[in-house]
Design a protein around this motif. Structure first.
Motif, PDB file in Angstrom:
ATOM      1  N   PRO A 173      57.677 -26.493  37.963  1.00 32.85           N
ATOM      2  CA  PRO A 173      56.217 -26.476  37.949  1.00 32.85           C
ATOM      3  C   PRO A 173      55.660 -25.408  37.012  1.00 32.85           C
ATOM      4  O   PRO A 173      56.186 -24.297  36.924  1.00 32.85           O
ATOM      5  CB  PRO A 173      55.853 -26.181  39.411  1.00 32.85           C
ATOM      6  CG  PRO A 173      57.008 -26.749  40.182  1.00 32.85           C
ATOM      7  CD  PRO A 173      58.213 -26.463  39.338  1.00 32.85           C
ATOM      8  N   GLU A 174      54.598 -25.782  36.288  1.00 31.66           N
ATOM      9  CA  GLU A 174      53.871 -24.921  35.358  1.00 31.66           C
ATOM     10  C   GLU A 174      54.657 -24.605  34.088  1.00 31.66           C
ATOM     11  O   GLU A 174      54.156 -23.896  33.215  1.00 31.66           O
ATOM     12  CB  GLU A 174      53.407 -23.626  36.037  1.00 31.66           C
ATOM     13  CG  GLU A 174      52.502 -23.870  37.229  1.00 31.66           C
ATOM     14  CD  GLU A 174      52.043 -22.580  37.886  1.00 31.66           C
ATOM     15  OE1 GLU A 174      52.121 -21.516  37.248  1.00 31.66           O
ATOM     16  OE2 GLU A 174      51.616 -22.647  39.048  1.00 31.66           O
ATOM     17  N   ILE A 175      55.881 -25.111  33.970  1.00 29.76           N
ATOM     18  CA  ILE A 175      56.697 -24.867  32.780  1.00 29.76           C
ATOM     19  C   ILE A 175      56.962 -26.164  32.020  1.00 29.76           C
ATOM     20  O   ILE A 175      56.777 -26.229  30.804  1.00 29.76           O
ATOM     21  CB  ILE A 175      58.044 -24.207  33.155  1.00 29.76           C
ATOM     22  CG1 ILE A 175      57.807 -22.841  33.794  1.00 29.76           C
ATOM     23  CG2 ILE A 175      58.955 -24.090  31.926  1.00 29.76           C
ATOM     24  CD1 ILE A 175      59.070 -22.199  34.329  1.00 29.76           C
ATOM     25  N   LEU A 215      51.509 -33.068  30.018  1.00 28.09           N
ATOM     26  CA  LEU A 215      51.739 -31.726  29.511  1.00 28.09           C
ATOM     27  C   LEU A 215      51.921 -30.757  30.681  1.00 28.09           C
ATOM     28  O   LEU A 215      51.488 -31.047  31.815  1.00 28.09           O
ATOM     29  CB  LEU A 215      50.546 -31.274  28.666  1.00 28.09           C
ATOM     30  CG  LEU A 215      50.294 -32.044  27.364  1.00 28.09           C
ATOM     31  CD1 LEU A 215      48.942 -31.656  26.779  1.00 28.09           C
ATOM     32  CD2 LEU A 215      51.408 -31.801  26.366  1.00 28.09           C
ATOM     33  N   PRO A 216      52.529 -29.594  30.444  1.00 31.24           N
ATOM     34  CA  PRO A 216      52.684 -28.612  31.534  1.00 31.24           C
ATOM     35  C   PRO A 216      51.358 -28.215  32.176  1.00 31.24           C
ATOM     36  O   PRO A 216      51.327 -27.849  33.350  1.00 31.24           O
ATOM     37  CB  PRO A 216      53.336 -27.419  30.833  1.00 31.24           C
ATOM     38  CG  PRO A 216      54.045 -28.006  29.653  1.00 31.24           C
ATOM     39  CD  PRO A 216      53.192 -29.155  29.206  1.00 31.24           C
ATOM     40  N   GLN A 217      50.255 -28.304  31.413  1.00 29.39           N
ATOM     41  CA  GLN A 217      48.946 -27.937  31.943  1.00 29.39           C
ATOM     42  C   GLN A 217      48.550 -28.778  33.159  1.00 29.39           C
ATOM     43  O   GLN A 217      47.734 -28.350  33.984  1.00 29.39           O
ATOM     44  CB  GLN A 217      47.883 -28.094  30.852  1.00 29.39           C
ATOM     45  CG  GLN A 217      48.031 -27.139  29.683  1.00 29.39           C
ATOM     46  CD  GLN A 217      48.883 -27.644  28.546  1.00 29.39           C
ATOM     47  OE1 GLN A 217      50.026 -28.037  28.767  1.00 29.39           O
ATOM     48  NE2 GLN A 217      48.363 -27.614  27.330  1.00 29.39           N
ATOM     49  N   VAL A 218      49.125 -29.979  33.287  1.00 29.68           N
ATOM     50  CA  VAL A 218      48.750 -30.888  34.377  1.00 29.68           C
ATOM     51  C   VAL A 218      49.218 -30.359  35.733  1.00 29.68           C
ATOM     52  O   VAL A 218      48.684 -30.736  36.781  1.00 29.68           O
ATOM     53  CB  VAL A 218      49.286 -32.312  34.095  1.00 29.68           C
ATOM     54  CG1 VAL A 218      48.996 -33.261  35.244  1.00 29.68           C
ATOM     55  CG2 VAL A 218      48.675 -32.852  32.810  1.00 29.68           C
ATOM     56  N   SER A 274      46.582 -29.210  38.312  1.00 28.64           N
ATOM     57  CA  SER A 274      45.913 -30.120  39.246  1.00 28.64           C
ATOM     58  C   SER A 274      46.896 -30.904  40.113  1.00 28.64           C
ATOM     59  O   SER A 274      46.495 -31.480  41.124  1.00 28.64           O
ATOM     60  CB  SER A 274      45.015 -31.099  38.474  1.00 28.64           C
ATOM     61  OG  SER A 274      45.751 -31.792  37.490  1.00 28.64           O
ATOM     62  N   LEU A 275      48.178 -30.910  39.728  1.00 29.82           N
ATOM     63  CA  LEU A 275      49.216 -31.602  40.512  1.00 29.82           C
ATOM     64  C   LEU A 275      50.381 -30.622  40.722  1.00 29.82           C
ATOM     65  O   LEU A 275      51.427 -30.746  40.081  1.00 29.82           O
ATOM     66  CB  LEU A 275      49.698 -32.859  39.777  1.00 29.82           C
ATOM     67  CG  LEU A 275      48.661 -33.939  39.484  1.00 29.82           C
ATOM     68  CD1 LEU A 275      49.249 -35.003  38.560  1.00 29.82           C
ATOM     69  CD2 LEU A 275      48.162 -34.577  40.778  1.00 29.82           C
ATOM     70  N   PRO A 276      50.230 -29.656  41.614  1.00 27.32           N
ATOM     71  CA  PRO A 276      51.209 -28.564  41.701  1.00 27.32           C
ATOM     72  C   PRO A 276      52.549 -28.916  42.333  1.00 27.32           C
ATOM     73  O   PRO A 276      53.527 -28.180  42.146  1.00 27.32           O
ATOM     74  CB  PRO A 276      50.482 -27.511  42.541  1.00 27.32           C
ATOM     75  CG  PRO A 276      49.493 -28.289  43.352  1.00 27.32           C
ATOM     76  CD  PRO A 276      49.071 -29.438  42.493  1.00 27.32           C
ATOM     77  N   LEU A 321      55.248 -36.357  39.647  1.00 26.21           N
ATOM     78  CA  LEU A 321      56.022 -37.524  39.238  1.00 26.21           C
ATOM     79  C   LEU A 321      55.341 -38.819  39.672  1.00 26.21           C
ATOM     80  O   LEU A 321      55.347 -39.813  38.935  1.00 26.21           O
ATOM     81  CB  LEU A 321      57.444 -37.446  39.805  1.00 26.21           C
ATOM     82  CG  LEU A 321      58.416 -38.542  39.349  1.00 26.21           C
ATOM     83  CD1 LEU A 321      58.531 -38.581  37.827  1.00 26.21           C
ATOM     84  CD2 LEU A 321      59.792 -38.325  39.971  1.00 26.21           C
ATOM     85  N   ALA A 322      54.729 -38.820  40.848  1.00 27.84           N
ATOM     86  CA  ALA A 322      54.034 -40.024  41.324  1.00 27.84           C
ATOM     87  C   ALA A 322      52.904 -40.410  40.377  1.00 27.84           C
ATOM     88  O   ALA A 322      52.740 -41.583  40.014  1.00 27.84           O
ATOM     89  CB  ALA A 322      53.494 -39.797  42.730  1.00 27.84           C
ATOM     90  N   LYS A 323      52.112 -39.441  39.945  1.00 22.41           N
ATOM     91  CA  LYS A 323      51.000 -39.719  39.037  1.00 22.41           C
ATOM     92  C   LYS A 323      51.494 -40.069  37.636  1.00 22.41           C
ATOM     93  O   LYS A 323      50.847 -40.827  36.917  1.00 22.41           O
ATOM     94  CB  LYS A 323      50.048 -38.516  38.980  1.00 22.41           C
ATOM     95  CG  LYS A 323      49.342 -38.222  40.292  1.00 22.41           C
ATOM     96  CD  LYS A 323      48.511 -39.412  40.763  1.00 22.41           C
ATOM     97  CE  LYS A 323      47.762 -39.107  42.055  1.00 22.41           C
ATOM     98  NZ  LYS A 323      47.032 -40.293  42.575  1.00 22.41           N
ATOM     99  N   LEU A 324      52.651 -39.533  37.277  1.00 23.80           N
ATOM    100  CA  LEU A 324      53.252 -39.885  35.991  1.00 23.80           C
ATOM    101  C   LEU A 324      53.661 -41.356  35.988  1.00 23.80           C
ATOM    102  O   LEU A 324      53.465 -42.077  34.997  1.00 23.80           O
ATOM    103  CB  LEU A 324      54.468 -38.985  35.747  1.00 23.80           C
ATOM    104  CG  LEU A 324      55.032 -38.856  34.335  1.00 23.80           C
ATOM    105  CD1 LEU A 324      53.950 -38.452  33.345  1.00 23.80           C
ATOM    106  CD2 LEU A 324      56.161 -37.842  34.318  1.00 23.80           C
TER     107      LEU A 324
END
Length: 199
Positions: A128-130, A145-148, A151-153, A159-162
């Motif tokens: 996460p975050e990397i 991108l890692p920025q996401v 909002s999806l920590p 992975l579900a939203k991906l």
């Protein structure tokens, strides 16, 4: 990339190139940034970037490249124009919106394929975050991108939203799924404005 100038200067250059490309596309005047030979050498190397536009803290466009094929200067310029004019989720940017839009440039590392035995195994490897993550299954492909992670920590959420972005169900899984990860160096215009304000 190791160069005579630091990442802060690299960021200023890439942000300048991105905004200037958008200004040219909209036929708005802009100020070209002076370049020396070291800048040109760095910018002529292949690079993969994403350009993200935000407006009033909301996404206004995001387009990028996952693999370094074109010279960095061309990649960031083309993605900036595409984010402004060709993101199918948004209407093309108008010239009178330029002052309210913030530009962010992410420079990607090479993709690193992940090896896993199950979805749980894959989730355990995500950082996460990397990590930016590329999801692939047959013709379906998506990336965050890692920025996401902001909002999806949770890796399971991420992975579900991906999968959903790839137009598959959030609970989809198959042994044919491929995942790759990458990291980014990122720069935002708003951060440089803050530096000026506090300088």
């Amino acid at each position: 990339m190791t160069d005579a100038f630091d990442k802060n200067e690299q960021g200023k250059i890439l942000l300048h190139i991105a905004r200037n490309a958008i200004c040219r596309a909209l036929r708005v005047s802009y100020v070209a940034m002076p370049m020396d030979d070291s800048h040109r050498a760095w910018l002529s190397r292949p690079g993969a970037t994403f350009v993200t536009l935000t407006q009033y803290d909301e996404l206004r466009g995001c387009i990028g490249s996952l693999q370094a094929c074109d010279p960095l200067i061309d990649d960031v310029s083309n993605n900036a124009v595409s984010a402004a004019m060709r993101d199918p989720r948004f209407m093309p940017l108008m010239a009178d919106e330029l002052d309210s839009v913030n530009v962010e440039v992410s420079l990607l590392s090479e993709l690193q394929p992940l090896s896993f035995a199950s979805e749980a195994d894959a989730l355990a490897q995500l950082r996460p975050e990397i990590d930016g993550v590329v999801f692939e299954y047959g013709p379906y492909r998506s990336t965050f991108l890692p920025q996401v992670w902001e909002s999806l920590p949770q890796p399971s959420q991420f992975l579900a939203k991906l999968k959903s972005k790839a137009r598959l169900s959030e609970d989809f899984w198959d042994e044919g799924v491929k995942l790759s990860r990458y990291t980014v160096s990122k720069w935002r215009e708003m951060d440089y404005l803050k530096e000026v304000a506090h300088g």
